[in-house]
Design a protein around this motif. Structure first.
Motif, PDB file in Angstrom:
ATOM      1  N   ALA A  77     -12.216  -2.386   7.688  1.00 43.81           N
ATOM      2  CA  ALA A  77     -12.807  -2.391   9.027  1.00 43.81           C
ATOM      3  C   ALA A  77     -12.468  -1.111   9.785  1.00 43.81           C
ATOM      4  CB  ALA A  77     -12.322  -3.611   9.800  1.00 43.81           C
ATOM      5  N   ASN A  78     -11.217  -0.661   9.671  1.00 40.25           N
ATOM      6  CA  ASN A  78     -10.813   0.567  10.356  1.00 40.25           C
ATOM      7  C   ASN A  78     -11.621   1.765   9.874  1.00 40.25           C
ATOM      8  OD1 ASN A  78      -8.907  -0.652  11.946  1.00 40.25           O
ATOM      9  ND2 ASN A  78      -7.147   0.053  10.778  1.00 40.25           N
ATOM     10  N   VAL A  79     -11.774   1.874   8.557  1.00 37.51           N
ATOM     11  CA  VAL A  79     -12.532   2.998   8.003  1.00 37.51           C
ATOM     12  C   VAL A  79     -13.981   2.941   8.472  1.00 37.51           C
ATOM     13  CG1 VAL A  79     -13.385   4.062   5.882  1.00 37.51           C
ATOM     14  CG2 VAL A  79     -11.026   3.257   6.007  1.00 37.51           C
ATOM     15  N   GLN A  80     -14.576   1.760   8.436  1.00 36.74           N
ATOM     16  CA  GLN A  80     -15.962   1.626   8.879  1.00 36.74           C
ATOM     17  C   GLN A  80     -16.095   1.925  10.371  1.00 36.74           C
ATOM     18  OE1 GLN A  80     -18.331   1.809   7.115  1.00 36.74           O
ATOM     19  NE2 GLN A  80     -18.621   0.226   5.566  1.00 36.74           N
ATOM     20  N   SER A  81     -15.092   1.579  11.139  1.00 34.69           N
ATOM     21  CA  SER A  81     -15.122   1.877  12.571  1.00 34.69           C
ATOM     22  C   SER A  81     -15.127   3.378  12.807  1.00 34.69           C
ATOM     23  CB  SER A  81     -13.910   1.234  13.261  1.00 34.69           C
ATOM     24  OG  SER A  81     -13.925   1.504  14.646  1.00 34.69           O
TER      25      SER A  81
ATOM     26  N   THR B 140      -4.472  -2.063 -11.072  1.00 31.87           N
ATOM     27  CA  THR B 140      -3.872  -3.113 -10.251  1.00 31.87           C
ATOM     28  C   THR B 140      -4.347  -2.983  -8.817  1.00 31.87           C
ATOM     29  OG1 THR B 140      -1.948  -1.783  -9.621  1.00 31.87           O
ATOM     30  CG2 THR B 140      -1.775  -3.063 -11.683  1.00 31.87           C
ATOM     31  N   GLU B 141      -4.143  -4.021  -8.058  1.00 27.10           N
ATOM     32  CA  GLU B 141      -4.467  -3.989  -6.624  1.00 27.10           C
ATOM     33  C   GLU B 141      -3.680  -2.898  -5.924  1.00 27.10           C
ATOM     34  OE1 GLU B 141      -4.336  -6.937  -2.686  1.00 27.10           O
ATOM     35  OE2 GLU B 141      -3.055  -7.344  -4.435  1.00 27.10           O
ATOM     36  N   GLN B 142      -2.387  -2.793  -6.236  1.00 28.41           N
ATOM     37  CA  GLN B 142      -1.547  -1.816  -5.555  1.00 28.41           C
ATOM     38  C   GLN B 142      -1.983  -0.393  -5.854  1.00 28.41           C
ATOM     39  OE1 GLN B 142       0.820  -2.697  -3.229  1.00 28.41           O
ATOM     40  NE2 GLN B 142       0.589  -0.517  -2.782  1.00 28.41           N
ATOM     41  N   GLU B 143      -2.419  -0.151  -7.096  1.00 27.43           N
ATOM     42  CA  GLU B 143      -2.914   1.179  -7.434  1.00 27.43           C
ATOM     43  C   GLU B 143      -4.161   1.515  -6.626  1.00 27.43           C
ATOM     44  OE1 GLU B 143      -4.548   3.718 -11.287  1.00 27.43           O
ATOM     45  OE2 GLU B 143      -3.528   1.784 -11.604  1.00 27.43           O
ATOM     46  N   ALA B 144      -5.057   0.555  -6.454  1.00 35.78           N
ATOM     47  CA  ALA B 144      -6.260   0.773  -5.646  1.00 35.78           C
ATOM     48  C   ALA B 144      -5.892   1.031  -4.184  1.00 35.78           C
ATOM     49  CB  ALA B 144      -7.187  -0.435  -5.757  1.00 35.78           C
ATOM     50  N   LEU B 145      -4.936   0.271  -3.660  1.00 36.37           N
ATOM     51  CA  LEU B 145      -4.514   0.442  -2.264  1.00 36.37           C
ATOM     52  C   LEU B 145      -3.829   1.788  -2.049  1.00 36.37           C
ATOM     53  CD1 LEU B 145      -3.167  -3.145  -1.482  1.00 36.37           C
ATOM     54  CD2 LEU B 145      -5.264  -2.090  -0.604  1.00 36.37           C
ATOM     55  N   ASP B 146      -3.016   2.208  -3.022  1.00 37.77           N
ATOM     56  CA  ASP B 146      -2.344   3.507  -2.904  1.00 37.77           C
ATOM     57  C   ASP B 146      -3.358   4.639  -2.903  1.00 37.77           C
ATOM     58  OD1 ASP B 146       0.104   2.261  -2.840  1.00 37.77           O
ATOM     59  OD2 ASP B 146       0.564   2.595  -4.964  1.00 37.77           O
ATOM     60  N   ARG B 147      -4.368   4.532  -3.770  1.00 31.99           N
ATOM     61  CA  ARG B 147      -5.425   5.546  -3.785  1.00 31.99           C
ATOM     62  C   ARG B 147      -6.157   5.573  -2.451  1.00 31.99           C
ATOM     63  NH1 ARG B 147      -8.832   5.059  -9.447  1.00 31.99           N
ATOM     64  NH2 ARG B 147      -7.089   5.288 -10.913  1.00 31.99           N
ATOM     65  N   ALA B 148      -6.479   4.396  -1.951  1.00 30.55           N
ATOM     66  CA  ALA B 148      -7.231   4.308  -0.694  1.00 30.55           C
ATOM     67  C   ALA B 148      -6.449   4.937   0.446  1.00 30.55           C
ATOM     68  CB  ALA B 148      -7.539   2.851  -0.384  1.00 30.55           C
ATOM     69  N   ALA B 149      -5.148   4.616   0.521  1.00 27.52           N
ATOM     70  CA  ALA B 149      -4.325   5.154   1.604  1.00 27.52           C
ATOM     71  C   ALA B 149      -4.226   6.676   1.513  1.00 27.52           C
ATOM     72  CB  ALA B 149      -2.935   4.526   1.555  1.00 27.52           C
ATOM     73  N   ALA B 150      -4.085   7.197   0.290  1.00 27.73           N
ATOM     74  CA  ALA B 150      -4.003   8.645   0.110  1.00 27.73           C
ATOM     75  C   ALA B 150      -5.306   9.330   0.528  1.00 27.73           C
ATOM     76  CB  ALA B 150      -3.670   8.963  -1.346  1.00 27.73           C
ATOM     77  N   GLU B 151      -6.425   8.748   0.142  1.00 25.52           N
ATOM     78  CA  GLU B 151      -7.726   9.324   0.510  1.00 25.52           C
ATOM     79  C   GLU B 151      -7.944   9.254   2.020  1.00 25.52           C
ATOM     80  OE1 GLU B 151      -9.379  11.019  -1.405  1.00 25.52           O
ATOM     81  OE2 GLU B 151      -9.268  10.287  -3.458  1.00 25.52           O
ATOM     82  N   GLU B 152      -7.503   8.168   2.626  1.00 19.53           N
ATOM     83  CA  GLU B 152      -7.656   8.023   4.081  1.00 19.53           C
ATOM     84  C   GLU B 152      -6.825   9.067   4.805  1.00 19.53           C
ATOM     85  OE1 GLU B 152      -7.705   4.476   7.470  1.00 19.53           O
ATOM     86  OE2 GLU B 152      -6.859   4.076   5.480  1.00 19.53           O
ATOM     87  N   ARG B 153      -5.595   9.289   4.342  1.00 19.40           N
ATOM     88  CA  ARG B 153      -4.741  10.313   4.957  1.00 19.40           C
ATOM     89  C   ARG B 153      -5.356  11.699   4.816  1.00 19.40           C
ATOM     90  NH1 ARG B 153      -0.586   7.202   2.575  1.00 19.40           N
ATOM     91  NH2 ARG B 153      -0.558   8.602   0.763  1.00 19.40           N
ATOM     92  N   ALA B 154      -6.036  11.916   3.711  1.00 22.47           N
ATOM     93  CA  ALA B 154      -6.673  13.219   3.472  1.00 22.47           C
ATOM     94  C   ALA B 154      -7.998  13.365   4.217  1.00 22.47           C
ATOM     95  CB  ALA B 154      -6.887  13.419   1.972  1.00 22.47           C
ATOM     96  N   GLY B 155      -8.454  12.291   4.853  1.00 22.45           N
ATOM     97  CA  GLY B 155      -9.710  12.342   5.590  1.00 22.45           C
ATOM     98  C   GLY B 155     -10.937  12.106   4.739  1.00 22.45           C
ATOM     99  N   HIS B 156     -10.742  11.655   3.496  1.00 22.05           N
ATOM    100  CA  HIS B 156     -11.873  11.361   2.605  1.00 22.05           C
ATOM    101  C   HIS B 156     -12.259   9.895   2.777  1.00 22.05           C
ATOM    102  CE1 HIS B 156      -9.843  14.677  -0.009  1.00 22.05           C
ATOM    103  NE2 HIS B 156     -10.565  15.202   0.973  1.00 22.05           N
ATOM    104  N   LEU B 157     -12.996   9.617   3.824  1.00 22.62           N
ATOM    105  CA  LEU B 157     -13.225   8.222   4.209  1.00 22.62           C
ATOM    106  C   LEU B 157     -14.096   7.465   3.213  1.00 22.62           C
ATOM    107  CD1 LEU B 157     -13.658   8.498   8.089  1.00 22.62           C
ATOM    108  CD2 LEU B 157     -11.599   8.058   6.742  1.00 22.62           C
TER     109      LEU B 157
END
Length: 343
Positions: free
Chosen positions: A106-110, A64-81
């Motif tokens: 955009a934030n990640v790419q920045s 699902t979209e939410q599952e993808a977003l949750d994964r992305a947020a977790a990876e971002e918090r962990a610094g795995h850009l």
């Protein structure tokens, strides 16, 4: 014999069928397993910005979209850009019209230093949601850094307007105010950037209103106190400027720009010994002499500037290229001034 032959044929056919099914089952299992283990590349591969696009992952693809977003947020918090970016772009496959997802991309790419892709993703977010405050905020800051001041103002003012509208609704106030106090969700960088832009365009009162809004919310900020002090320096209000710069130094004694600006105030008032002492707290004695000489040269006090440059050169433990160049320029300006006086 006829019955036996028929049974034998049926038995052979059944065996062949079972063998075939077995092969197909094995192949089918192999094919299914391969499909589970492979991650279909996201459609918006352009948002990777020239980086290598992963084609396989040990994880099952998000359902699902939410599952993808949750994964992305977790990876971002962990610094795995890289992983965060991949999951955010996967989320777009479920919902390509999500402005927040594009904002996060955009934030990640920045952060990864891919400014052109970040800029485009912020713009795409605004196409989907023209009222996206944070996308306006980031575009405004980027354009300020690129000195695209007209475009920057449009985005910065829009972001501030949206934030103020939000704050007004939260306070449920009908009282007429120029601005509502900021909170933890306010884009402080935007207020600061808009204030700097106002100072650049000689709209100093407007600039100070924005600086004060940020400083009221973040009273310990040495940077904002310094910016406010410099705003008063620009209009020659040295006592007020000195107050804010000393406040900045009190909050952060190591903030060099506050001491440098305080030195500028002393120079403008002719307190050169005090200025030199202030500058020496952030740099070497030779650098302080050179900087003081440079500011005096800008004010046309060439004789004093030349003396200071010479002292800087003499006190430097090595060849002082900047002071040498400044000395050469000051001598040239002094000669030109003398020639003009003769004519």
């Amino acid at each position: 014999m006829g019955t036996l032959l028929i049974n034998r044929i049926k038995s052979q056919a059944l065996m062949s069928f079972l063998l075939l099914c077995g092969v197909l089952s094995i192949a089918g299992c192999s094919s299914t397993q391969s499909e589970v283990g492979a991650v279909k590349p996201p459609q918006r591969q352009d948002l990777f910005g020239g980086q290598s696009v992963p084609t396989a992952s040990p994880d099952a693809p998000p359902r699902t979209e939410q599952e993808a977003l949750d994964r992305a947020a977790a990876e971002e918090r962990a610094g795995h850009l890289d992983k965060a970016l991949y999951s955010y772009i996967q989320a777009l496959d479920f919902n390509e019209s999500n402005a927040d997802t594009l904002y996060h991309i955009a934030n990640v790419q920045s952060v990864r230093g891919n400014a052109p892709i970040a800029y485009r993703a912020y713009q795409e977010a605004l196409v989907l949601n023209p009222e996206h405050m944070l996308a306006h905020a980031e575009l405004g800051v980027i354009e300020m850094e690129q000195r695209q001041y007209h475009q920057a103002r449009l985005h910065l003012e829009k972001a501030v307007g949206l934030d103020q509208h939000r704050l007004e609704a939260l306070q449920n106030s009908t009282q007429l105010k120029s601005h509502f106090p900021l909170d933890q969700d306010s884009p402080l960088r935007v207020y600061n950037a808009l204030a700097i832009l106002d100072d650049l365009e000689n709209q100093h009162e407007a600039a100070r209103d924005y600086f004060r809004l940020v400083l009221d919310f973040q009273p310990q900020s040495a940077m904002i106190a310094t910016n406010l002090g410099y705003s008063y320096y620009l209009t020659g209000e040295f006592i007020t400027a000195e107050h804010y710069l000393k406040r900045a130094i009190s909050e952060d004694p190591g903030f060099k720009r506050a001491r440098t600006n305080l030195g500028l105030i002393y120079i403008r008032q002719g307190w050169y010994a005090k200025a030199l002492s202030t500058l020496e707290q952030t740099m070497s004695p030779a650098d302080a002499l050179n900087d003081l000489g440079y500011f005096l040269m800008l004010e046309g006090q060439y004789a004093q500037a030349i003396e200071l440059f010479q002292k800087a050169i003499d006190s430097s433990p090595s060849y002082f290229e900047r002071a040498q160049k400044n000395l050469k320029n000051a001598l040239a300006e002094q000669r030109q001034e003398i020639e003009q006086a003769k004519n």
